[in-house]
Write an enzyme that holds these catalytic residues in place. Structure first.
Site, PDB file in Angstrom:
ATOM      1  N   GLU A 486       0.867  -1.195   0.000  1.00 43.32           N
ATOM      2  CA  GLU A 486       0.000   0.000   0.000  1.00 43.32           C
ATOM      3  C   GLU A 486       0.894   1.232   0.000  1.00 43.32           C
ATOM      4  O   GLU A 486       1.867   1.309   0.762  1.00 43.32           O
ATOM      5  CB  GLU A 486      -0.916   0.022   1.223  1.00 43.32           C
ATOM      6  CG  GLU A 486      -1.801   1.276   1.203  1.00 43.32           C
ATOM      7  CD  GLU A 486      -2.797   1.377   2.359  1.00 43.32           C
ATOM      8  OE1 GLU A 486      -2.800   0.504   3.235  1.00 43.32           O
ATOM      9  OE2 GLU A 486      -3.559   2.351   2.370  1.00 43.32           O
ATOM     10  N   ASN A 545      -4.281   5.133  -1.956  1.00 45.11           N
ATOM     11  CA  ASN A 545      -5.471   5.687  -1.292  1.00 45.11           C
ATOM     12  C   ASN A 545      -6.097   6.812  -2.118  1.00 45.11           C
ATOM     13  O   ASN A 545      -5.394   7.660  -2.677  1.00 45.11           O
ATOM     14  CB  ASN A 545      -5.080   6.258   0.073  1.00 45.11           C
ATOM     15  CG  ASN A 545      -4.746   5.156   1.056  1.00 45.11           C
ATOM     16  OD1 ASN A 545      -5.616   4.422   1.495  1.00 45.11           O
ATOM     17  ND2 ASN A 545      -3.468   5.014   1.366  1.00 45.11           N
ATOM     18  N   GLU A 577      -7.911   2.427  -3.331  1.00 49.52           N
ATOM     19  CA  GLU A 577      -8.622   2.157  -2.069  1.00 49.52           C
ATOM     20  C   GLU A 577      -9.583   3.306  -1.763  1.00 49.52           C
ATOM     21  O   GLU A 577      -9.175   4.471  -1.674  1.00 49.52           O
ATOM     22  CB  GLU A 577      -7.611   2.034  -0.916  1.00 49.52           C
ATOM     23  CG  GLU A 577      -6.781   0.784  -0.980  1.00 49.52           C
ATOM     24  CD  GLU A 577      -5.935   0.584   0.291  1.00 49.52           C
ATOM     25  OE1 GLU A 577      -6.061   1.394   1.232  1.00 49.52           O
ATOM     26  OE2 GLU A 577      -5.164  -0.379   0.314  1.00 49.52           O
ATOM     27  N   ASP A 607     -11.729   0.324   1.669  1.00 47.32           N
ATOM     28  CA  ASP A 607     -10.802   0.460   2.806  1.00 47.32           C
ATOM     29  C   ASP A 607     -11.572   0.561   4.125  1.00 47.32           C
ATOM     30  O   ASP A 607     -12.749   0.933   4.137  1.00 47.32           O
ATOM     31  CB  ASP A 607      -9.975   1.746   2.592  1.00 47.32           C
ATOM     32  CG  ASP A 607      -8.663   1.731   3.344  1.00 47.32           C
ATOM     33  OD1 ASP A 607      -8.410   0.745   4.052  1.00 47.32           O
ATOM     34  OD2 ASP A 607      -7.902   2.715   3.214  1.00 47.32           O
ATOM     35  N   GLU A 664      -5.971  -5.560   7.838  1.00 50.91           N
ATOM     36  CA  GLU A 664      -5.012  -4.465   8.030  1.00 50.91           C
ATOM     37  C   GLU A 664      -4.754  -4.281   9.524  1.00 50.91           C
ATOM     38  O   GLU A 664      -5.628  -4.492  10.348  1.00 50.91           O
ATOM     39  CB  GLU A 664      -5.646  -3.190   7.475  1.00 50.91           C
ATOM     40  CG  GLU A 664      -4.686  -2.112   7.147  1.00 50.91           C
ATOM     41  CD  GLU A 664      -5.410  -0.959   6.454  1.00 50.91           C
ATOM     42  OE1 GLU A 664      -4.799  -0.326   5.609  1.00 50.91           O
ATOM     43  OE2 GLU A 664      -6.600  -0.722   6.763  1.00 50.91           O
TER      44      GLU A 664
HETATM   45  P1  C2E Z   1      -4.956   3.583   5.902  1.00 52.98           P
HETATM   46  O1  C2E Z   1      -5.225   3.787   4.461  1.00 52.98           O
HETATM   47  O2  C2E Z   1      -5.910   2.724   6.641  1.00 52.98           O
HETATM   48  O3  C2E Z   1      -3.491   2.994   6.008  1.00 52.98           O
HETATM   49  C1  C2E Z   1      -3.117   2.062   6.894  1.00 52.98           C
HETATM   50  C2  C2E Z   1      -2.530   2.686   8.083  1.00 52.98           C
HETATM   51  O4  C2E Z   1      -2.380   1.676   9.075  1.00 52.98           O
HETATM   52  C3  C2E Z   1      -1.110   3.171   7.842  1.00 52.98           C
HETATM   53  O5  C2E Z   1      -0.904   4.293   8.643  1.00 52.98           O
HETATM   54  C4  C2E Z   1      -0.255   2.081   8.367  1.00 52.98           C
HETATM   55  O6  C2E Z   1       1.017   2.493   8.764  1.00 52.98           O
HETATM   56  C5  C2E Z   1      -1.058   1.637   9.539  1.00 52.98           C
HETATM   57  N1  C2E Z   1      -0.764   0.221   9.912  1.00 52.98           N
HETATM   58  C6  C2E Z   1      -0.523  -0.790   9.111  1.00 52.98           C
HETATM   59  N2  C2E Z   1      -0.292  -1.913   9.851  1.00 52.98           N
HETATM   60  C7  C2E Z   1      -0.405  -1.539  11.148  1.00 52.98           C
HETATM   61  C8  C2E Z   1      -0.287  -2.251  12.380  1.00 52.98           C
HETATM   62  O7  C2E Z   1      -0.046  -3.452  12.450  1.00 52.98           O
HETATM   63  N3  C2E Z   1      -0.465  -1.559  13.520  1.00 52.98           N
HETATM   64  C9  C2E Z   1      -0.735  -0.214  13.486  1.00 52.98           C
HETATM   65  N4  C2E Z   1      -0.885   0.395  14.626  1.00 52.98           N
HETATM   66  N5  C2E Z   1      -0.866   0.484  12.341  1.00 52.98           N
HETATM   67  C10 C2E Z   1      -0.682  -0.204  11.171  1.00 52.98           C
HETATM   68  P2  C2E Z   1      -0.347   5.600   8.076  1.00 52.98           P
HETATM   69  O8  C2E Z   1       0.701   5.328   7.074  1.00 52.98           O
HETATM   70  O9  C2E Z   1       0.005   6.444   9.233  1.00 52.98           O
HETATM   71  O10 C2E Z   1      -1.550   6.209   7.334  1.00 52.98           O
HETATM   72  C11 C2E Z   1      -2.648   6.655   8.023  1.00 52.98           C
HETATM   73  C12 C2E Z   1      -3.732   7.001   7.102  1.00 52.98           C
HETATM   74  O11 C2E Z   1      -3.400   8.111   6.315  1.00 52.98           O
HETATM   75  C13 C2E Z   1      -4.073   5.960   6.074  1.00 52.98           C
HETATM   76  O12 C2E Z   1      -4.856   4.963   6.652  1.00 52.98           O
HETATM   77  C14 C2E Z   1      -4.802   6.715   5.055  1.00 52.98           C
HETATM   78  O13 C2E Z   1      -6.134   6.882   5.428  1.00 52.98           O
HETATM   79  C15 C2E Z   1      -4.094   8.024   5.130  1.00 52.98           C
HETATM   80  N6  C2E Z   1      -3.150   8.089   3.992  1.00 52.98           N
HETATM   81  C16 C2E Z   1      -1.878   7.673   3.935  1.00 52.98           C
HETATM   82  N7  C2E Z   1      -1.366   7.961   2.716  1.00 52.98           N
HETATM   83  C17 C2E Z   1      -2.349   8.572   2.011  1.00 52.98           C
HETATM   84  C18 C2E Z   1      -2.469   9.078   0.701  1.00 52.98           C
HETATM   85  O14 C2E Z   1      -1.519   9.022  -0.116  1.00 52.98           O
HETATM   86  N8  C2E Z   1      -3.665   9.571   0.337  1.00 52.98           N
HETATM   87  C19 C2E Z   1      -4.724   9.632   1.204  1.00 52.98           C
HETATM   88  N9  C2E Z   1      -5.872  10.127   0.798  1.00 52.98           N
HETATM   89  N10 C2E Z   1      -4.652   9.130   2.434  1.00 52.98           N
HETATM   90  C20 C2E Z   1      -3.473   8.619   2.823  1.00 52.98           C
HETATM   91 CA    CA Z   2      -5.630   2.631   2.851  1.00 49.70          CA
HETATM   92 CA    CA Z   3      -7.217   1.294   6.094  1.00 53.68          CA
END
Ligand code: C2E
Ligand code: CA
Ligand code: CA
Length: 721
Positions: A486, A545, A577, A607, A664
């Site tokens: 992702e 995303n 997603e 998602d 996830e």
């Molecule tokens: P998301 O799309 O649900 O992405 C998954 C988030 O869960 C990611 O956080 C990832 O680091 C985290 N994650 C994955 N496995 C685990 C785990 O085992 N434990 C925990 N505690 N967390 C885990 P991240 O990278 O901080 O991203 C947070 C959110 O930010 C994303 O949730 C998504 O909604 C948003 N995001 C990130 N990149 C983009 C992007 O390019 N565009 C948009 N629109 N949203 C983004």
């Molecule tokens: Ca996502």
């Molecule tokens: Ca997610």
């Protein structure tokens, strides 16, 4: 309002112009009086000299007549006094020569002067031994004097008279006899002056109420006095009339000026009030505006114990939506209702204002924080049930931030204090429902950081500070191989280091900049994938995303398809997603979007399933390819047994609908085992790998032991971001 009073022109402000005006009037009058007195002095001098002229004329005439008599008497003394004929002929001759003179000789025998004759001119005739033998007198001396005095009357209007020492009129006009013999103030003045042997000058009014000037001076003969009564000269009375006229004009114009000035002050005060009304009132709600609130609050806090006060900042949620959907008129009505509500229930000493738009701020004297919170929820209740305009269908939610004033706030301006309440409001604003929150330093730092980040975002986009990170997706039914990743954004901020998306994505969602970021990230991901594939990498799936609002853009499909084409990414590798919230509105629209995306070779994933409004019903309606089970399902503290029942059933249902499942946020090996047993296809979680840089991701993919990963409980795994 106090400031309205302050801004008005006060009575004391009017004092100076009024005093100046009075000074002007006094000066004018002083000048007029000076001129009048000067004129009076000139008049005195003039009348005195006129009186003197009269006196001299009279005196010299009388002296002339007396001289004739004396010279005659002398010539008779030396001549033959017995020759009566001779005497008579001489007298006749002289009488003839001096017209109007009637000299009479009386010898010793008839010394007596007849009673009807005035003997003002009388000279003794003596013989050689100086013995009186007769006398010469002028028979008509009274008439002569009258004739002289008659010629001295100015324009026939004045009076000229000769008075003796008793004040009796010896000669003068008829008027003089009448006027001078009357017993009145003027007469006593005249008698007094005669007694004291003084000249006298005074003004009087004639019987015809005309102004006259009386001048009396000694004649210098016989102890007589000449009395002159001059009528007021025309010029002088004109002058006086003019002076009085000018005086009246000055008074009138000053009166006019003062009343005009007074009226102007009133107008200015009225205008001032109107201006202040504009400057200090909010025209829509009639409440104070911020400027007025600030002033009043400053005043209040000077006099009261500040720690008993709290400042609140209120915002109507989704107000823009109300304006856009229901129209500005409805929006205005909502604002007016809220303003009324604050006025009626704003607490003791209600002081509040509309700052701008749908933002209100106020000062509240509070007992306790709990009491304030209760007050807020009571306001919410009243607002929604009583104050809102009728037929209101949209749920109206309020959000209030509160700052309880502390001693240290003494040094702050009202703006800074209100800012604190605003920060508290901003902090809770994005949470669902009516919100109430207190300010503290942590919140401040967070909100400040947010606004700081917000201000840097544009620049960061231009400078390409946003980087792609990738978190591997592991196929658990197939030997734990990496089947994709992702794409997750990271902000490499030159001053603050790496910033996770949780800190800036919500900010960018607020103002729509997230669309730019999504498109940028998508292009970066395609670029990376193109290079990766070109360098011989085995095709893998990349999930990107798409924000809630991104997919609503008209050119959404076209843009993504164009970029995919630009980087020549084969079909079936790119996965988009979508978060489930947007789907609630319109699944028909979503499905048509999914269909067209699929036709362009995209895979569509749902998602965060299970995080919010999840409904199993959704699954059967949506034509998605992949279902991402939300991280929340896999928190260790939850009631695992019940969750697992739900999860395994969701997985089963998805399978039956030919939807692949990916779990996830999985952090424990035990969960991996459960998911594998439940038939879940993939896992994306710390248990296998954390999000990592693209280089690291590539390295992980090309490891010696192939693309297989071993699950490790969180805290023990090796791969970290
Ligand atoms: P998301 O799309 O649900 O992405 C998954 C988030 O869960 C990611 O956080 C990832 O680091 C985290 N994650 C994955 N496995 C685990 C785990 O085992 N434990 C925990 N505690 N967390 C885990 P991240 O990278 O901080 O991203 C947070 C959110 O930010 C994303 O949730 C998504 O909604 C948003 N995001 C990130 N990149 C983009 C992007 O390019 N565009 C948009 N629109 N949203 C983004
Ligand atoms: Ca996502
Ligand atoms: Ca997610």
């Amino acid at each position: 309002m106090q400031m309205m009073e302050d801004a008005k022109i006060k009575k004391r402000d009017m004092l100076i112009p009024v005093l100046l005006c009075l000074l002007f009037i006094t000066n004018c009058f002083a000048f007029l009086i000076y001129m009048t007195q000067k004129n009076e002095r000139e008049k005195v001098t003039y009348f005195y000299s006129a009186a003197q002229q009269n006196q001299l004329t009279l005196k010299s005439r009388m002296e002339d007549d007396l001289r004739i008599l004396k010279e005659l008497a002398k010539s008779f003394s030396t001549g033959n006094l017995q020759d009566k004929d001779y005497i008579r002929s001489v007298i006749n001759k002289i009488n003839k020569e001096n017209q109007g003179l009637e000299i009479v000789y009386s010898d010793k025998t008839d010394q007596k002067v007849p009673d009807d004759v005035d003997t003002y001119y009388k000279v003794d005739v003596t013989d050689e031994e100086d013995k009186s033998v007769g006398m010469l007198y002028v028979k008509n001396s009274g008439e002569i004097l009258r004739n002289i005095t008659d010629t001295m009357i100015l324009a026939g209007e004045g009076i000229f008279a000769i008075l003796d020492r008793q004040g009796k009129v010896i000669a003068g006009s008829n008027k003089a006899f009448y006027e001078v013999s009357r017993e009145n103030r003027e007469r006593s003045l005249v008698l007094d002056a005669i007694k004291k042997n003084k000249k006298i000058f005074f003004n009087m009014k004639s019987r015809g109420r005309k102004r006259q000037t009386v001048v009396m001076i000694p004649l210098g003969l016989n102890d007589w006095y000449v009395l002159n009564v001059f009528p007021e000269p025309n010029l002088h009375s004109r002058y006086m009339e003019m002076a009085v006229g000018i005086g009246i004009m000055i008074l009138l114009s000053s009166g006019l000026f003062l009343s005009f000035f007074h009226r102007q002050v009133k107008i200015i005060n009225r205008n001032q009030e109107a201006l202040l009304e504009l400057a200090y009132r909010d025209s829509l709600t009639g409440s104070r505006n911020f400027l007025s609130f600030k002033r009043e609050m400053e005043r209040l806090l000077q006099t009261e114990e500040i720690t008993t006060y709290a400042v609140w900042y209120c915002d109507i949620k989704k107000f823009k939506f109300i304006n856009d959907i229901l129209g500005y008129e409805e929006g205005d009505r909502v604002l007016k209702s809220l303003s009324r509500l604050f006025r009626d229930y704003g607490g003791s000493n209600t002081l509040f204002c509309r700052i701008a738009g749908d933002n209100f701020a106020g000062l509240y004297k509070y007992q306790s924080r709990e009491e304030m919170e209760e007050w807020f929820y009571k306001l919410v209740d009243l607002f929604q049930n009583r104050y809102l305009p009728l037929n209101q269908k949209i749920p109206m939610e309020l959000c209030i931030g509160v700052h309880c004033l502390e001693e240290e706030d003494w040094n702050l301006s009202v703006d800074q204090i209100v800012d604190k309440a605003n920060i508290a409001q901003m902090d809770v604003k994005n949470r669902p429902g009516n919100q109430f929150g207190f300010y503290n330093k942590e919140i401040r730092n967070r909100v400040l950081l947010e606004s700081e980040l917000e201000s840097e975002i544009d620049c960061a986009l231009r400078n390409r500070e946003f980087k792609i990170f990738l978190q591997p997706k592991i196929s658990i039914q197939d030997g734990n191989r990496i089947v994709g990743g992702e794409v997750l954004v990271r902000w490499e901020n030159p001053r603050k280091g790496t910033i996770p998306p949780g800190q800036f994505v919500p900010l960018m969602e607020r103002d729509g900049k997230i669309i730019l970021l999504d498109r940028y990230m998508f292009e970066m991901a395609c670029q990376w994938l193109q290079n990766y594939l070109k360098s011989g990498g085995k095709p893998i799936n990349l999930a990107i995303n798409v924000s809630k609002i991104g997919m609503l853009r008209e050119d959404f499909v076209d843009f993504y398809a164009k970029i995919k084409e630009k980087y020549q990414i084969p079909d079936g590798l790119l996965e988009l997603e979508f978060t489930e919230t947007v789907l609630l509105n319109d699944d028909v629209m979503f499905n048509s979007l999914v269909t067209s995306l699929k036709s362009k070779g995209f895979i569509c994933a749902l998602d965060d399933f299970g995080s919010g409004y999840s409904s199993l019903n959704l699954l059967k309606n949506l034509k998605i390819d992949v279902l991402k089970l939300d991280i929340m399902f896999f928190r260790k503290s939850r009631d695992i047994t019940r969750d697992r029942i739900v999860i395994s059933n969701v997985i089963n249902m998805a399978k039956e609908l030919q939807i692949k499942t990916i779990a996830e946020g999985v952090e424990y090996v035990e969960t991996v085992d459960f998911l594998k047993a439940s038939g879940c296809d993939m896992i994306q979680g710390y248990v296998f790998a954390r999000p990592m840089s693209a280089e690291m991701f590539e390295k992980t993919l090309s490891r010696k032991d192939g693309d297989q990963l071993t699950p490790v409980d969180i805290g023990e795994e090796g791969v970290e971001i």
